[in-house]
Scaffold this motif. Structure first.
Motif, short mmCIF file in Angstrom:
data_model
loop_
_atom_site.label_atom_id
_atom_site.label_comp_id
_atom_site.label_asym_id
_atom_site.label_seq_id
_atom_site.Cartn_x
_atom_site.Cartn_y
_atom_site.Cartn_z
N LYS A 33 0.88 -1.10 0.07
CA LYS A 33 0.13 -0.03 -0.02
C LYS A 33 0.70 1.35 -0.10
CE LYS A 33 -3.90 -2.25 2.26
NZ LYS A 33 -4.99 -2.18 3.50
N VAL A 34 2.03 1.22 -0.04
CA VAL A 34 2.92 2.27 -0.08
C VAL A 34 2.91 2.95 -1.37
CG1 VAL A 34 5.37 3.21 0.51
CG2 VAL A 34 4.30 1.24 2.12
N PHE A 35 2.91 4.25 -1.46
CA PHE A 35 2.92 4.99 -2.57
C PHE A 35 4.46 5.99 -2.36
CE2 PHE A 35 -1.21 3.72 -3.01
CZ PHE A 35 -1.39 3.71 -4.80
N TYR A 36 5.21 5.84 -3.13
CA TYR A 36 6.52 6.56 -2.88
C TYR A 36 6.49 7.83 -3.62
CZ TYR A 36 8.85 2.45 -0.87
OH TYR A 36 9.06 1.25 0.07
N LYS A 37 7.22 8.83 -3.11
CA LYS A 37 7.32 10.36 -4.01
C LYS A 37 8.54 10.63 -3.84
CE LYS A 37 2.37 11.53 -3.15
NZ LYS A 37 1.55 12.76 -2.78
N MET A 38 9.26 10.77 -4.87
CA MET A 38 10.66 11.25 -4.92
C MET A 38 10.74 12.81 -4.88
SD MET A 38 12.40 8.47 -5.26
CE MET A 38 13.99 9.01 -5.69
N GLU A 39 10.33 13.38 -3.82
CA GLU A 39 10.43 14.98 -3.77
C GLU A 39 10.28 15.20 -2.08
OE1 GLU A 39 5.36 15.66 -4.08
OE2 GLU A 39 6.34 14.86 -5.85
N ARG A 40 10.48 16.52 -1.86
CA ARG A 40 10.24 16.74 -0.67
C ARG A 40 8.97 16.95 0.04
NH1 ARG A 40 14.66 19.34 1.85
NH2 ARG A 40 16.58 19.48 0.49
N ILE A 41 8.59 16.95 1.21
CA ILE A 41 7.21 17.00 1.80
C ILE A 41 6.84 18.49 2.09
CG2 ILE A 41 7.90 16.60 4.22
CD1 ILE A 41 5.74 14.80 4.32
N SER A 42 5.56 18.49 1.98
CA SER A 42 4.98 20.09 2.53
C SER A 42 5.41 20.42 3.47
CB SER A 42 3.39 20.10 2.16
OG SER A 42 3.14 21.34 2.97
N LYS A 43 5.98 21.80 3.99
CA LYS A 43 6.66 22.25 5.18
C LYS A 43 5.31 22.39 6.04
CE LYS A 43 10.23 25.14 3.22
NZ LYS A 43 10.58 26.59 2.98
N ASN A 44 4.09 22.13 5.95
CA ASN A 44 2.92 22.24 6.79
C ASN A 44 2.67 20.86 7.23
OD1 ASN A 44 2.72 24.83 6.26
ND2 ASN A 44 1.52 24.52 4.33
N THR A 45 3.33 19.93 6.75
CA THR A 45 3.03 18.48 7.33
C THR A 45 4.11 18.07 8.23
OG1 THR A 45 1.86 17.92 5.15
CG2 THR A 45 2.57 15.94 6.49
N SER A 46 3.75 17.41 9.33
CA SER A 46 4.83 17.08 10.30
C SER A 46 5.41 15.82 9.83
CB SER A 46 4.16 16.58 11.66
OG SER A 46 3.80 17.76 12.27
N GLN A 47 6.67 15.67 9.82
CA GLN A 47 7.33 14.46 9.24
C GLN A 47 8.62 14.25 10.09
OE1 GLN A 47 10.35 14.86 6.05
NE2 GLN A 47 9.86 16.96 5.99
N LEU A 48 8.94 12.89 9.96
CA LEU A 48 10.09 12.35 10.53
C LEU A 48 11.02 11.91 9.54
CD1 LEU A 48 8.65 9.86 13.58
CD2 LEU A 48 10.11 11.81 13.78
N TYR A 49 12.21 12.50 9.39
CA TYR A 49 12.93 12.21 8.38
C TYR A 49 14.30 11.60 8.73
CZ TYR A 49 16.25 13.69 4.49
OH TYR A 49 17.22 13.68 3.40
N PHE A 50 14.38 10.31 8.17
CA PHE A 50 15.60 9.35 8.44
C PHE A 50 16.53 9.69 7.72
CE2 PHE A 50 11.70 7.27 10.06
CZ PHE A 50 12.18 6.42 11.21
N ARG A 51 17.73 10.04 8.27
CA ARG A 51 19.06 10.69 7.87
C ARG A 51 20.02 9.37 7.61
NH1 ARG A 51 19.90 15.86 7.44
NH2 ARG A 51 18.61 17.40 8.74
N LYS A 52 20.91 9.54 6.62
CA LYS A 52 21.86 8.47 6.33
C LYS A 52 22.70 8.37 7.54
CE LYS A 52 25.41 7.51 3.07
NZ LYS A 52 26.31 7.96 2.05
#
Length: 216
Positions: A122-141
């Motif tokens: 069910k995962v839909f991938y997006k190769m783009e930055r997320i909207s600044k108005n949406t809370s996110q957890l960004y996993f770094r390298k």
């Protein structure tokens, strides 16, 4: 098929050339067995100074479960575009579509000593930055996670569950997961397994979206 006989690496012999896929490792099995499946391989290949994700899906059948065997050394920026293309092909083939057929990533359970599987149908991938108005957890390298919401926090990956627990003060919290495009696929799978095990504990009051992932 006995998956136990296939340890860490898959071997293919094509035109006399041996190819192997070095699978990611984890210490838990999310899914231990998948029946009626087709294999898809994404190999790690180098040409000069360039790294290439080489796809082999010759034996894939649309109506079956697909198992993605992907080399852990590949960066997400090479892996995910290939996964997206394969997902779209399977979703778009209405003539042979099987609504019950799933997609799984394979990995090696280092504790159980067996091959294990992580569903991602069910995962839909997006190769783009997320909207600044949406809370996110960004996993770094580098193994750190950056929370981007009203405030920004950095914390080690193993502190993810305590951090999510701290968000119960906001019952409307919604979190999207995003990942560093330069992260190795092996680290990505370990991160997804961590997220999956935490979600299965049903942390209260935090809505976590598992259907969208951003890679950038």
């Amino acid at each position: 098929m006995k998956y136990f006989t296939v340890i860490i690496a898959f071997l293919l012999f094509s035109c006399g050339e041996k190819k192997d896929v070095l699978l990611p490792k984890a210490n838990v099995s999310i899914v231990k067995d998948v029946q009626d499946h087709s294999p898809i391989y994404i190999f790690f290949k180098t040409e000069g100074k360039d790294t290439i994700a080489e796809v082999n899906r010759k034996n894939s059948i649309i109506s079956t479960n697909w198992i993605f065997n992907i080399d852990k050394r590949l960066p997400l920026k090479l892996v995910i575009p290939e996964v997206i293309k394969l997902q779209e092909k399977k979703r778009g083939d209405s003539a042979h579509k099987n609504e019950k057929a799933e997609n799984y990533y394979s990995y090696a359970d280092s504790i159980g000593k067996n091959l294990a599987f992580l569903p991602f149908t069910k995962v839909f991938y997006k190769m783009e930055r997320i909207s600044k108005n949406t809370s996110q957890l960004y996993f770094r390298k580098n193994g750190m996670i950056e929370y981007r919401g009203r405030k920004t926090y950095d914390f080690p990956k193993n502190n993810l569950e305590p951090f999510l627990d701290s968000l119960v003060i906001n019952p409307k919290a919604q979190i999207i997961f995003s990942y560093d495009k330069n992260m190795h696929y092996g680290d990505y799978i370990q991160s997804k397994i961590l997220v999956k095990t935490i979600i299965d504990k049903k942390i209260p009051f935090v809505f976590i979206s598992e259907e969208e992932e951003y890679i950038y």
